[in-house]
Design a protein around this motif. Structure first.
Motif, mmCIF file in Angstrom:
data_model
loop_
_atom_site.group_PDB
_atom_site.id
_atom_site.type_symbol
_atom_site.label_atom_id
_atom_site.label_comp_id
_atom_site.label_asym_id
_atom_site.label_seq_id
_atom_site.Cartn_x
_atom_site.Cartn_y
_atom_site.Cartn_z
ATOM 1 N N GLU A 203 0.575 -1.355 -0.236
ATOM 2 C CA GLU A 203 0.136 0.084 0.344
ATOM 3 C C GLU A 203 0.854 0.994 -0.144
ATOM 4 O OE1 GLU A 203 -2.362 -0.058 3.366
ATOM 5 O OE2 GLU A 203 -3.858 -1.509 2.761
ATOM 6 N N ARG A 204 0.239 2.413 -0.793
ATOM 7 C CA ARG A 204 0.995 3.351 -0.894
ATOM 8 C C ARG A 204 1.727 3.792 0.570
ATOM 9 N NH1 ARG A 204 0.188 8.774 -0.885
ATOM 10 N NH2 ARG A 204 1.961 10.387 -2.738
ATOM 11 N N ALA A 205 0.591 4.045 1.896
ATOM 12 C CA ALA A 205 0.532 4.918 2.727
ATOM 13 C C ALA A 205 2.094 3.934 3.982
ATOM 14 C CB ALA A 205 -0.730 4.528 3.527
ATOM 15 N N SER A 206 1.488 2.170 3.410
ATOM 16 C CA SER A 206 3.028 1.347 4.409
ATOM 17 C C SER A 206 3.881 2.155 3.098
ATOM 18 C CB SER A 206 2.664 0.388 4.281
ATOM 19 O OG SER A 206 1.601 -0.063 5.025
ATOM 20 N N THR A 212 10.202 7.615 4.644
ATOM 21 C CA THR A 212 11.048 7.942 5.553
ATOM 22 C C THR A 212 11.640 7.651 6.647
ATOM 23 O OG1 THR A 212 8.513 8.807 4.817
ATOM 24 C CG2 THR A 212 10.064 10.388 6.947
ATOM 25 N N LEU A 213 11.451 6.692 6.971
ATOM 26 C CA LEU A 213 12.492 5.849 8.563
ATOM 27 C C LEU A 213 13.047 5.325 7.643
ATOM 28 C CD1 LEU A 213 12.171 4.265 10.616
ATOM 29 C CD2 LEU A 213 11.805 2.003 10.029
ATOM 30 N N LEU A 214 13.497 4.959 6.264
ATOM 31 C CA LEU A 214 15.120 4.307 5.566
ATOM 32 C C LEU A 214 15.440 6.168 5.591
ATOM 33 C CD1 LEU A 214 14.282 1.040 3.209
ATOM 34 C CD2 LEU A 214 14.886 1.126 5.829
ATOM 35 N N ALA A 215 14.826 7.225 5.106
ATOM 36 C CA ALA A 215 15.757 8.109 5.218
ATOM 37 C C ALA A 215 16.218 8.329 6.033
ATOM 38 C CB ALA A 215 14.843 9.247 4.421
ATOM 39 N N LEU A 380 11.177 14.092 14.038
ATOM 40 C CA LEU A 380 10.046 14.760 14.294
ATOM 41 C C LEU A 380 8.804 14.413 12.581
ATOM 42 C CD1 LEU A 380 7.563 16.514 15.120
ATOM 43 C CD2 LEU A 380 8.915 18.601 14.640
ATOM 44 N N ILE A 381 9.601 14.494 11.574
ATOM 45 C CA ILE A 381 9.462 14.350 10.265
ATOM 46 C C ILE A 381 8.317 12.892 10.324
ATOM 47 C CG2 ILE A 381 9.073 14.339 7.836
ATOM 48 C CD1 ILE A 381 11.404 16.953 8.482
ATOM 49 N N LEU A 383 7.996 10.892 12.660
ATOM 50 C CA LEU A 383 6.710 10.673 13.429
ATOM 51 C C LEU A 383 5.501 10.526 12.701
ATOM 52 C CD1 LEU A 383 7.065 12.179 17.569
ATOM 53 C CD2 LEU A 383 4.822 12.490 15.945
ATOM 54 N N VAL A 384 5.827 12.007 12.528
ATOM 55 C CA VAL A 384 3.992 12.603 12.008
ATOM 56 C C VAL A 384 3.532 11.748 11.310
ATOM 57 C CG1 VAL A 384 3.123 15.000 11.122
ATOM 58 C CG2 VAL A 384 4.971 15.115 12.601
ATOM 59 N N ILE A 385 4.487 11.645 10.027
ATOM 60 C CA ILE A 385 4.015 10.901 8.681
ATOM 61 C C ILE A 385 3.603 9.731 9.472
ATOM 62 C CG2 ILE A 385 4.593 9.906 6.568
ATOM 63 C CD1 ILE A 385 7.063 12.179 5.980
ATOM 64 N N ASN A 386 3.968 9.245 10.045
ATOM 65 C CA ASN A 386 3.888 7.925 10.188
ATOM 66 C C ASN A 386 2.580 7.801 11.012
ATOM 67 O OD1 ASN A 386 4.409 4.861 10.969
ATOM 68 N ND2 ASN A 386 5.114 5.522 12.788
ATOM 69 N N GLN A 387 2.402 8.605 12.100
ATOM 70 C CA GLN A 387 0.610 8.593 13.122
ATOM 71 C C GLN A 387 -0.460 9.373 12.016
ATOM 72 O OE1 GLN A 387 2.736 7.529 16.306
ATOM 73 N NE2 GLN A 387 0.514 7.936 16.613
ATOM 74 N N ARG A 388 0.261 10.037 11.642
ATOM 75 C CA ARG A 388 -1.123 9.916 10.232
ATOM 76 C C ARG A 388 -1.060 9.184 9.101
ATOM 77 N NH1 ARG A 388 -0.383 16.430 7.936
ATOM 78 N NH2 ARG A 388 -0.119 17.317 10.604
ATOM 79 N N LEU A 389 -0.468 8.457 8.935
ATOM 80 C CA LEU A 389 -0.818 7.271 8.175
ATOM 81 C C LEU A 389 -0.946 6.512 8.192
ATOM 82 C CD1 LEU A 389 2.393 7.763 4.883
ATOM 83 C CD2 LEU A 389 -0.289 8.315 5.370
#
Length: 393
Positions: A203-206, A212-215, A380-381, A383-389
């Motif tokens: 899935e795109r969200a995953s 983001t985590l790998l970056a 922080l980036i 966290l925000v992306i992960n929590q929203r998705l």
């Protein structure tokens, strides 16, 4: 390929990880010293060789992921093991310039194949959760690095060929274990799965959460690598000895040996709170660099910084592979575990050069401050992306 009837032994993975990391720690940390003091090459040339080695390790991790998913689990790790065994054996008799650099780079490529395959095999262990296996693999890999580095100190005075010979013996043992314990543990390949119309899609969200985590992981390694390169120079410039610096890694090793088994014991709890585990770990790594500007004349501050760094890495680094495994479909386990290893290799490749540039154009204190700001901002980036998705899913 037919699905294997029996999962791979956890012990064969743990021993394999230990042997692989012990073997590489006989060879890789000596590169700068050997090339500069024995081969008469400049530090720039040594740094370039290490950079290329890291790039080929990253290439190996990604090719290894593709081969694991689309061809063969067993033959992927077998090829990697043959390459590292061959490279270390050739280094015994053929370690002059430029042959040394060639075999070292080939060793890095083979090691990349092994790391990806072992991390991917972790999802096939019977009776153990992948998060538990990743925790123990992390412990065994660090134990291997500590044992290898310690043994090099005793063997180096006997000659460089003895060091390479010891690494070769370890790799031969690893090769025998792979031949016996890794054979036959296959799952249906992507080629067969796609041919029958059974392919899986992420899935795109995953995918966004993983990337983001790998970056962030690559960023973590860029700054973590400062401890293995520029911080040594920083300590010496402040009238500490190389021995004082080496003791920092003793602190690192002791904390890992003491704390990692505790983390593994509470694996079920930590798995339920894996997101918080990642956030806290990344935050602590960033915080560790804030101590260094005050450590110029106080050894205890260096110890405190390393302790905080180590606790942070124990919290988050093994959890990265678990997080990615939870989101990746079965048909792409190898691909994404290869990307985990590749992100680390990329950060390690960039780290020494990046830090040197900041130091040359600014100061060590600026480097440490940038380290904290960038790591915390990246956390922080994520966290925000992960929590929203997570919520949307």
């Amino acid at each position: 390929m037919a699905r294997a009837q029996k999962g791979i032994s956890a012990y064969s993975l743990f021993i394999g990880s230990f042997l692989s990391n012990t073997g590489i720690s006989f060879i890789w940390p000596l590169t700068t010293i050997y090339m500069h003091d024995y081969l008469g090459k400049s530090l720039t040339v040594a740094g370039l060789v290490l950079f290329i080695n890291s790039l080929f390790t990253m290439l190996g991790t990604n090719i290894g992921g593709y081969l694991y998913d689309n061809w063969s689990h067993y033959y992927t790790v077998l090829i990697g093991t043959i390459l590292v065994t061959l490279s270390s054996a050739m280094l015994i008799f053929n370690h002059q310039w430029p042959n040394y650099a060639f075999w070292l780079i080939l060793l890095g490529f083979g090691n990349g194949l092994i790391v990806t395959a072992v991390n991917s095999f972790a999802t096939m262990v019977e009776g153990k959760s992948p998060s538990y296996v990743y925790n123990v693999l992390y412990f065994m890999s660090n134990l291997g690095l500590v044992v290898g580095t310690l043994m090099v100190g005793f063997l180096l005075h006997l000659g460089i060929s003895i060091v390479f010979g010891a690494a070769t013996v370890l790799y031969v043992i690893l090769l025998l274990i792979v031949l016996v314990a890794y054979r036959g543990h296959e799952q249906e390949s992507n080629i067969a799965r796609n041919y029958t119309g059974g392919g899986e899609y992420l899935e795109r969200a995953s995918l966004v959460r993983i990337m983001t985590l790998l970056a962030l992981l690559a960023i973590i390694w860029i700054f973590y690598e400062q401890w293995q390169s520029n911080i040594a120079t920083y300590m010496v410039a402040n009238h500490f000895t190389v021995k004082d610096y080496s003791y920092m890694w003793t602190v690192n090793a002791i904390l890992i040996v003491l704390i990692q088994p505790i983390m593994t014991y509470f694996d079920a709890f930590l798995l339920r709170h894996i997101n918080m585990r990642l956030y806290v770990g990344f935050f602590l790594i960033g915080a560790s660099f804030l101590i260094l500007p005050f450590a110029q004349h106080t050894y205890a501050f260096f110890v405190a910084s390393m302790a905080l760094l180590t606790i942070g890495e124990i919290a988050c680094l093994p959890a990265v592979a678990t997080f990615v495994n939870m989101l990746a479909p079965d048909s792409q386990k190898g691909k994404f575990q290869g990307m985990v290893a590749g992100a680390g290799a990329l950060g390690r490749a960039i780290g020494p050069f990046f830090g040197a540039v900041i130091i040359d154009y600014a100061t060590y204190d600026k480097l440490f401050l940038i380290s904290t700001i960038v790591i915390w901002l990246g956390t922080l980036i994520f966290l925000v992306i992960n929590q929203r998705l997570r919520v949307k899913k």
